[in-house]
Write an enzyme that holds these catalytic residues in place. Structure first.
Site, PDB file in Angstrom:
ATOM      1  N   HIS A   1      -6.995  -5.307 -12.381  1.00 45.57           N
ATOM      2  CA  HIS A   1      -5.685  -5.133 -11.752  1.00 45.57           C
ATOM      3  C   HIS A   1      -5.577  -6.079 -10.563  1.00 45.57           C
ATOM      4  CE1 HIS A   1      -2.023  -3.116 -10.426  1.00 45.57           C
ATOM      5  NE2 HIS A   1      -2.483  -3.325  -9.205  1.00 45.57           N
TER       6      HIS A   1
ATOM      7  N   ASP B   1       3.257   9.126  -9.628  1.00 43.49           N
ATOM      8  CA  ASP B   1       3.273   7.805  -9.001  1.00 43.49           C
ATOM      9  C   ASP B   1       4.579   7.078  -9.275  1.00 43.49           C
ATOM     10  OD1 ASP B   1       2.075   5.444  -7.680  1.00 43.49           O
ATOM     11  OD2 ASP B   1       2.429   4.592  -9.658  1.00 43.49           O
TER      12      ASP B   1
ATOM     13  N   ARG C   1       8.992   5.201  -2.217  1.00 41.33           N
ATOM     14  CA  ARG C   1       8.376   4.387  -1.156  1.00 41.33           C
ATOM     15  C   ARG C   1       9.079   3.050  -1.020  1.00 41.33           C
ATOM     16  NH1 ARG C   1       2.912   3.758  -3.449  1.00 41.33           N
ATOM     17  NH2 ARG C   1       2.565   2.367  -1.696  1.00 41.33           N
TER      18      ARG C   1
ATOM     19  N   SER D   1      -2.088   4.966  -5.653  1.00 34.93           N
ATOM     20  CA  SER D   1      -1.100   4.609  -6.678  1.00 34.93           C
ATOM     21  C   SER D   1      -1.750   3.761  -7.772  1.00 34.93           C
ATOM     22  CB  SER D   1       0.049   3.847  -6.001  1.00 34.93           C
ATOM     23  OG  SER D   1       0.860   3.187  -6.935  1.00 34.93           O
TER      24      SER D   1
ATOM     25  N   LYS E   1      -3.343   5.240 -11.848  1.00 36.56           N
ATOM     26  CA  LYS E   1      -2.908   4.709 -13.146  1.00 36.56           C
ATOM     27  C   LYS E   1      -4.090   4.147 -13.935  1.00 36.56           C
ATOM     28  CE  LYS E   1       0.291   2.594 -10.773  1.00 36.56           C
ATOM     29  NZ  LYS E   1       1.436   1.848 -10.208  1.00 36.56           N
TER      30      LYS E   1
END
Ligand code: URA
Length: 422
Positions: free
Chosen positions: A82, A161, A168, A183, A187
């Site tokens: 990620h 999320d 947010r 967050s 995931k």
């Protein structure tokens, strides 16, 4: 529980109990905690932080708000990556097929872009016919046959999320390390990967503007991984200049294909190989050198299979923008374009979206004609602006104003790999 008690506990600098965290996230997901209440809690967390145990529990409660995937035995170790997002960050595109070519399986569940950082799905959708949405059965089958899947995340993964991130985004509470870390990690943990490598970006084009903040985010995410039994490594990498030469959807796909064929910009190759090494180490594959595999072009057939499995035709020409303008150097010196300026220019040209429901242009973006860190002379063509909407060019040029730095320093790109956190 009273929502107001939870908010005031955090407002006054206290720590939330496990029960409070479980309750508030479950109730928010059900719709029993109002958006304005969750906004206040998010702001209290942004201002007062959370300790490691709170962050781990918050992450678990986000995971528990939805389902967790389990692909069963697909015959290869699962490992994912990620990136916290940057300008020209197309690394997932060459990386997933490369790591698959080296023997692991990569389940990349990705998102679309918002703002100046591009989304992986937007890039791949510039390939005619390519389909982002797959069923869980299709994902599992493709992981076993091809070894790499890049597709849309499912709405059932960490739904808390999804709601909270949208909130947010409009309440000035994105930039909280506990909230960003939980967050992202919720995931990835829910996705069921066996190992995870994080690329935490630092610099003008990234969420984290300083090395200290980037290190803290990386450490927080690695600790969450450890607390959940997910082997996690983070690289902290530069995002002060764009990555590679292309920023924009089809432009980035084309550059990724160059890399998969054994060419492409040196910085994209360096980062792809560095991330692949860490992913393979977590997958327990130590006898393959990803640098050799990439340079040999052996990952390219995996790319073709990955695109074809999702309906795309890898041999069809990519869309090109109808309008192209060149920007030239106004002085001589070392060219270090600012990542944020280039990202905003690409976005304004049509590569990105301002609102979730906007469409993106496949061919739009910025193509650098010289590498960051290179020596240029007055009049050297620096970059091209690509768009289907010529009216957008003025806005793109304004975004680049002051961002096309040409200085009298030594010529080289800023160091790319800044730290490794395990
Ligand atoms: N990306 C995410 O998925 N979540 C954040 O909070 C920030 C970036």
């Amino acid at each position: 529980f009273s929502t107001v008690d939870v908010i005031t506990a955090k407002r006054d600098g206290g720590r939330l109990t496990d029960e409070q965290i479980d309750w508030v996230l479950a109730a928010y997901t059900r719709g029993d905690v109002a958006d304005e209440q969750m906004s206040a809690l998010a702001m209290a967390i942004l201002l007062n932080g959370m300790d490691a145990a709170e962050i781990a529990r918050w992450t678990q409660a986000m995971i528990d708000s939805g389902e967790t995937l389990a692909f069963g035995d697909i015959g290869r170790p699962l490992v994912d990556k990620h990136s916290t997002g940057g300008v020209g960050d197309k690394i997932t595109l060459p990386l997933a097929p490369l790591v698959a070519a080296c023997g692991a399986a990569v389940p990349q569940l990705s998102g679309r872009g918002l703002g100046h950082t591009g989304g992986t799905l937007d890039k791949l959708e510039s390939i005619p016919g390519w389909r982002a949405s797959l069923t869980l059965e299709e994902i599992a089958a493709q992981l076993a046959s091809v070894g790499a899947v890049i597709c849309a995340t499912t709405p059932t993964l960490a739904p808390a999320d999804r709601k909270l991130y949208a909130l947010r985004d409009v309440t000035g509470t994105v930039e909280s390390i506990p909230l960003i870390a939980s967050s992202i990690m919720s995931k990835k943990i829910a996705e069921g990967t066996g190992g995870l490598v994080l690329d935490v970006k630092v610099g003008s084009g990234a969420f984290m503007k300083t090395l200290d903040r980037a290190r803290e985010l990386a450490r927080t995410m690695v600790d969450i991984g450890d607390a959940h039994g997910l082997a996690t490594t983070a690289l902290v990498t530069d995002m002060s200049v764009p990555l590679g030469r292309a920023a924009g959807n089809a432009l980035e796909v084309a550059e990724s294909v160059e890399v998969l064929r054994g060419g492409g910009p040196a910085d994209v190759v360096e980062l792809t190989v560095a991330l692949a090494r860490e992913m393979l180490a977590l997958a327990g594959i130590t006898d393959v050198d990803p640098a050799h595999v990439l340079a040999s072009g052996a990952a390219y057939p995996v790319w073709e299979a990955m695109i074809a499995a999702q309906g795309g035709d890898p041999s069809v020409a990519l869309p090109v923008a109808s309008h192209v303008e060149t920007v030239t150097a106004e002085r001589s010196g070392t060219f270090t374009p600012d990542a944020l300026a280039v990202g905003v220019a690409a976005w304004r040209l049509g590569a990105g979206r301002a609102r979730k429901e906007d469409a993106v242009q496949a061919g739009a973006g910025v193509l650098l004609l010289v590498d960051p860190g290179a020596e240029v002379r007055v009049g050297t063509p620096l970059l091209e602006l690509h768009t289907d909407t010529p009216d957008a060019v003025a806005g793109a040029r304004a975004a680049l104003d002051g961002g096309l730095r040409i200085t009298d320093g030594p010529a080289e790109r800023p160091a790319l790999l800044l730290d490794t956190i395990r």
